[in-house]
Design a protein around this motif. Sequence first.
Motif, short mmCIF file in Angstrom:
data_model
loop_
_atom_site.label_atom_id
_atom_site.label_comp_id
_atom_site.label_asym_id
_atom_site.label_seq_id
_atom_site.Cartn_x
_atom_site.Cartn_y
_atom_site.Cartn_z
N SER A 152 12.95 16.48 -10.59
CA SER A 152 12.92 17.71 -11.31
C SER A 152 14.15 17.98 -12.23
N TRP A 153 14.06 19.04 -12.91
CA TRP A 153 15.16 19.22 -13.68
C TRP A 153 15.66 20.76 -13.67
N ASP A 154 16.80 20.85 -13.64
CA ASP A 154 17.57 22.25 -13.47
C ASP A 154 17.23 23.17 -14.80
N THR A 155 16.41 24.10 -14.65
CA THR A 155 16.36 24.97 -15.91
C THR A 155 17.53 25.97 -16.19
N GLY A 156 18.43 25.87 -15.28
CA GLY A 156 19.95 26.71 -15.66
C GLY A 156 21.01 25.57 -15.72
N GLY A 157 22.19 25.99 -15.52
CA GLY A 157 23.33 25.09 -15.52
C GLY A 157 23.27 24.45 -16.75
N THR A 158 23.46 22.92 -16.41
CA THR A 158 23.77 22.03 -17.57
C THR A 158 22.37 21.18 -17.65
N HIS A 159 21.38 21.70 -16.98
CA HIS A 159 19.94 20.97 -17.00
C HIS A 159 19.83 19.84 -16.63
N ARG A 160 20.53 19.38 -15.54
CA ARG A 160 20.71 17.90 -14.91
C ARG A 160 19.26 17.71 -14.24
N MET A 161 19.19 16.49 -14.18
CA MET A 161 17.79 15.93 -13.70
C MET A 161 17.86 15.33 -12.29
N PHE A 162 17.39 15.97 -11.21
CA PHE A 162 17.55 15.40 -9.85
C PHE A 162 16.53 14.61 -9.21
N LEU A 163 16.71 13.69 -8.43
CA LEU A 163 15.73 12.93 -7.70
C LEU A 163 15.96 13.01 -6.19
N ALA A 164 14.82 13.32 -5.55
CA ALA A 164 14.84 13.15 -4.10
C ALA A 164 14.25 11.86 -3.92
N HIS A 165 15.07 11.08 -3.09
CA HIS A 165 14.65 9.72 -2.82
C HIS A 165 14.46 9.42 -1.28
N ARG B 16 0.84 -1.20 0.04
CA ARG B 16 -0.08 -0.04 0.13
C ARG B 16 0.82 1.30 0.14
N ILE B 17 2.20 1.15 -0.20
CA ILE B 17 2.88 2.06 -0.08
C ILE B 17 3.90 2.08 -1.38
N HIS B 18 4.61 3.37 -1.74
CA HIS B 18 5.68 3.43 -2.84
C HIS B 18 4.82 3.08 -4.06
N ASN B 19 3.92 3.75 -4.43
CA ASN B 19 2.99 3.41 -5.56
C ASN B 19 3.35 4.54 -6.81
N LEU B 20 2.74 4.88 -7.47
CA LEU B 20 3.11 5.86 -8.47
C LEU B 20 3.13 7.26 -7.77
N GLN B 21 4.42 7.82 -8.14
CA GLN B 21 4.40 9.52 -7.20
C GLN B 21 4.13 10.18 -8.31
N GLN B 22 5.50 10.89 -8.73
CA GLN B 22 5.24 12.01 -9.48
C GLN B 22 5.23 11.70 -11.06
N ILE B 23 4.63 12.58 -11.76
CA ILE B 23 4.79 12.43 -13.37
C ILE B 23 4.99 13.71 -13.73
N ASP B 24 5.88 13.90 -14.89
CA ASP B 24 6.14 15.23 -15.29
C ASP B 24 6.66 15.12 -16.60
N PHE B 25 6.76 16.46 -17.27
CA PHE B 25 7.44 16.64 -18.69
C PHE B 25 8.70 17.50 -18.23
N ASN B 26 9.79 17.26 -18.96
CA ASN B 26 11.22 17.98 -19.06
C ASN B 26 10.85 19.47 -19.55
N PRO B 27 10.72 20.36 -18.63
CA PRO B 27 10.69 21.85 -18.91
C PRO B 27 11.84 22.29 -19.78
N ASN B 28 12.94 21.67 -19.90
CA ASN B 28 13.78 22.15 -21.01
C ASN B 28 13.62 21.76 -22.18
N ALA B 29 13.07 20.71 -22.36
CA ALA B 29 12.79 20.12 -23.92
C ALA B 29 11.78 21.34 -24.69
#
Length: 697
Positions: free
Chosen positions: A303-316, A206-219
């Motif tokens: 999330s994606w960094d919208t500056g810098g090198t546009h890296r994708m980060f995960l909070a786990h 009952r835990i750790h099901n679907l979490q975030q869904i999203d699109f890359n804002p840099n694309a």
Amino acid sequence: MRRKLSWCLLTIAALLLPLLAVPPAAQARDDAPILDPIPDDPAPSGLGVVLQEVAQLPKSKPTGEPTDPRLLRWNRINHVGEVPDHSGRLYVPDLNGNLYLLDKKTRTPHVYLDVAATFAPDFFSQAGLGQGFGFVAFHPDFAKNGKFYTAHVEAGNALKTKTPDLTPQPKTGYHGVIDEWTANDPKAETFSGTHRELLRIGFAGRIHNLQQIDFNPNARPGDADYGKLYMSVGDGGNGNVGDNGGDPQNLGVPQGKILRIDPSGNDSANGKYGIPADNPFAGQAGKVGEIYAYGMRDPHRFSWDTGGTHRMFLAHIGEHEIESIHELYAGANIGWSEREGAFTFRKDDRCHLYPLPADDDKYKYEYPLAAYDHDPPPDWDCRSDTGHAISGGYVYRGAKLPALRGKYLFTDIVDGRLMYTEESEMKHDSTGTNRAQIYQMQAYDTSGKPVTMKELAGDERVDLRYGSDAKGEPYLLAKANGKIWKIVGTKRFASCKAGPARVGHAMDAKNWTPVTPSKWKFPGDQVVLAEAGEERPGPRRPFEYAVLNKGPALTSTRIDAKVRLDTPVSISNRDVIVIFGYQDDTHFYYTHLSSDNTIYPHNGIYLVNGADRLRIDRQWNANRSHGAPPSITDEAWHRVSVTHCAGTGETAVYVDGKSRPVFTAIDKTLGSGRVGFGSFDNIGRLRDLTVRGTPAK
């Protein structure tokens, strides 16, 4: 005898040689559990954020009667974002079922779509912290195509009548479902249109099901990543043991992964979406082509960094101890359930983490860029929740808060701490040991009063998360009271103006009142404590000090000076103190500058209020018995600055001109007093003293 000794020495040398050839990092690896995985705590940043309440969402409740009291909140809002149509409307999903839109001007909420009612009676939200209507993502072309996507959970009859599209976990008890919605009129204030199911995944727990869904804002249109939907999929709550043990490392199943699909395609197994050809495992036999990255327990927010090198980060969110931030890329594996953070997770020990194996490099795990641990109390039952969980968060690149620019902002969901790391310091390290420092921020209301998120949420469990608008300006929202705040400014901790009084050139003996005059020397340019003090009757407090009697008693105070510990470094627990707010021998504040940070009375900020000194700084970790790093460790001169703001009770202590304080505290017990210098049972000296402050009435 000499021949026997020579043989012994040669034998010892032969035994030591293999050890000497092993790198230091490998020597540290053994099978002993690690009792404090990350000794360094989040450090004070000296920075605060000003919060303005902008909305309160309606009360709501789960679909059934939950047995877990953590689900009984004001509501269960878990994100805030801006609709990508230039309307300025914010959207807020509530796990209990409603999707709200907030008016651009008034931020008044109204129901845009009732997800729970649409999928009733199978919609499920009464068990599991993430179950229900988990997230919504608007297509970047929503203004034209009216499309957006939701993640929700189903149980009940759905388990009998509907089949998961990808390999389900044994004993499936819940379905995570992704739907595509098409609005007839994207500008409408309530949804009217059609929807279709894209993907259904089966989970055992009952835990750790679907979490975030999203699109890359840099694309951008034409980019390979444009219009690709990313989905964070948890391990189902039992990804380390049991029937689905190892799922996060199994590329044949979707659980414990980040998936990436093309909603406009149709080459998936169910024909309802596309599998991007540039996915790392697309077209590989026995592997789920939708997988983008893997090895996850509860991939809560990305999330994606919208500056810098546009890296994708995960909070786990971790299991035993580790809350971590990772960089994601195609094929990245962050290690769960073989690793938790940069430590070995053993399935036969539910209470501890272990060192990495000597051959760890071969696994190529993507270890945390930054992390903090739980530091449970000594009597903690390791089968229970310690009350810590990370939630990202994103790198701030907005225009209105320059002090936050380049910082990855995140929170602890439960206790409501506001933290950040510098994006420029978040670098990959294959050993997992070189992590970016985490800093903690203060919160203020719009009047400038320091507050905690627990106070603003009205609850010990905040359930706090970040969101942002289209320009990247940050918002915070709490399930505890269903409120949303916007960060409208930043503020330095203890930033009050101490003045107009100024006291300097005060090194003469006539300007000081020592406890024991015979122990002091005043050579003209310094104040010298030449003999160690001795404990005196009364409450536990510094043994020997001298109070500055020149100038008035002060309320808000700024002290700048240089201090030196004359006690040799060979002696442990060396210290000097700087006093402020002094009223009499049993009523004053002091900051303790010490070479030892492992015991309660050293290296922090203290209050003496007619009783034994009380530690009031925020750096003391009672569960691990350590504070901030030692502030002075040698016999050199060190620059010290202490600011105490009487109005707010804030105190900040800086050493050697660093931009961030070593200690911070908030206490308003003593409203005014004098300053001083001394020690407990060591010797030291002070020079270049300047005191500024507001004279007490």
